[in-house]
Design a protein around this motif. Structure first.
Motif, PDB file in Angstrom:
ATOM      1  N   ALA A   3      -2.415  -1.732   7.516  1.00 25.66           N
ATOM      2  CA  ALA A   3      -3.190  -1.081   6.461  1.00 25.66           C
ATOM      3  C   ALA A   3      -4.509  -1.823   6.324  1.00 25.66           C
ATOM      4  CB  ALA A   3      -2.431  -1.102   5.143  1.00 25.66           C
ATOM      5  N   CYS A   4      -5.586  -1.080   6.301  1.00 25.59           N
ATOM      6  CA  CYS A   4      -6.912  -1.689   6.163  1.00 25.59           C
ATOM      7  C   CYS A   4      -7.378  -1.614   4.715  1.00 25.59           C
ATOM      8  CB  CYS A   4      -7.929  -0.964   7.045  1.00 25.59           C
ATOM      9  SG  CYS A   4      -7.678  -1.204   8.802  1.00 25.59           S
ATOM     10  N   GLN A   5      -8.046  -2.649   4.281  1.00 26.37           N
ATOM     11  CA  GLN A   5      -8.710  -2.673   2.977  1.00 26.37           C
ATOM     12  C   GLN A   5     -10.186  -2.417   3.269  1.00 26.37           C
ATOM     13  OE1 GLN A   5      -6.901  -3.188   0.248  1.00 26.37           O
ATOM     14  NE2 GLN A   5      -8.460  -3.364  -1.302  1.00 26.37           N
ATOM     15  N   CYS A   6     -10.652  -1.202   3.010  1.00 30.24           N
ATOM     16  CA  CYS A   6     -12.009  -0.813   3.398  1.00 30.24           C
ATOM     17  C   CYS A   6     -13.068  -1.434   2.494  1.00 30.24           C
ATOM     18  CB  CYS A   6     -12.154   0.707   3.353  1.00 30.24           C
ATOM     19  SG  CYS A   6     -11.060   1.578   4.496  1.00 30.24           S
ATOM     20  N   SER A   7     -14.199  -1.774   3.103  1.00 32.01           N
ATOM     21  CA  SER A   7     -15.368  -2.214   2.347  1.00 32.01           C
ATOM     22  C   SER A   7     -15.923  -1.024   1.584  1.00 32.01           C
ATOM     23  CB  SER A   7     -16.449  -2.746   3.287  1.00 32.01           C
ATOM     24  OG  SER A   7     -15.983  -3.861   3.992  1.00 32.01           O
ATOM     25  N   TYR A   8     -16.678  -1.322   0.515  1.00 30.78           N
ATOM     26  CA  TYR A   8     -17.286  -0.263  -0.286  1.00 30.78           C
ATOM     27  C   TYR A   8     -18.163   0.613   0.604  1.00 30.78           C
ATOM     28  CZ  TYR A   8     -19.735   2.085  -4.043  1.00 30.78           C
ATOM     29  OH  TYR A   8     -20.244   3.042  -4.880  1.00 30.78           O
ATOM     30  N   GLN A  11     -14.167   4.560   4.388  1.00 30.63           N
ATOM     31  CA  GLN A  11     -12.808   5.009   4.108  1.00 30.63           C
ATOM     32  C   GLN A  11     -12.119   5.373   5.411  1.00 30.63           C
ATOM     33  OE1 GLN A  11     -13.442   8.353   1.514  1.00 30.63           O
ATOM     34  NE2 GLN A  11     -13.882   9.763   3.174  1.00 30.63           N
ATOM     35  N   CYS A  15     -11.149   2.418   8.449  1.00 27.70           N
ATOM     36  CA  CYS A  15     -12.403   2.158   7.723  1.00 27.70           C
ATOM     37  C   CYS A  15     -13.643   2.462   8.562  1.00 27.70           C
ATOM     38  CB  CYS A  15     -12.453   0.715   7.221  1.00 27.70           C
ATOM     39  SG  CYS A  15     -11.104   0.283   6.115  1.00 27.70           S
TER      40      CYS A  15
END
Length: 91
Positions: A3-8, A11, A15
């Motif tokens: 699971a990726c935590q996308c930068s602002y 998406q 991402c």
């Protein structure tokens, strides 16, 4: 699985999808939206409107359009001049 935590501003599963800030039409009152960076936009506001989303309206009477001491009244889409005795016309 991961699971990726996308930068602002990004998406998607990896991402890589850039969020188009203007896609939601955030600019009001006829403002034009420009994507300036991932997830960020800028609204170019029409005359008499300002604010991040062109949501604030300045008074149409700021430019003092009424001549010969006419009284300026803001209306929904412009202004109206109340002329002094002996004068008539739009301004």
């Amino acid at each position: 699985s991961f699971a990726c935590q996308c930068s602002y501003g990004f998406q998607g599963r990896k991402c890589v999808i850039r969020v188009q800030s203007c896609q939601s039409s955030p600019c009001l009152n006829g403002g034009t939206c420009y994507d300036v960076a991932p997830g960020l936009h800028h609204c170019s506001c029409p005359s008499y409107y300002r604010g991040e989303f062109c949501q604030l309206r300045d008074s149409f009477c700021l430019d003092m359009p009424c001549k010969n001491n006419g009284i300026c009244l803001d209306t929904l889409n412009g202004y109206q001049c109340i002329c002094q005795p002996g004068y008539n016309g739009i301004n």
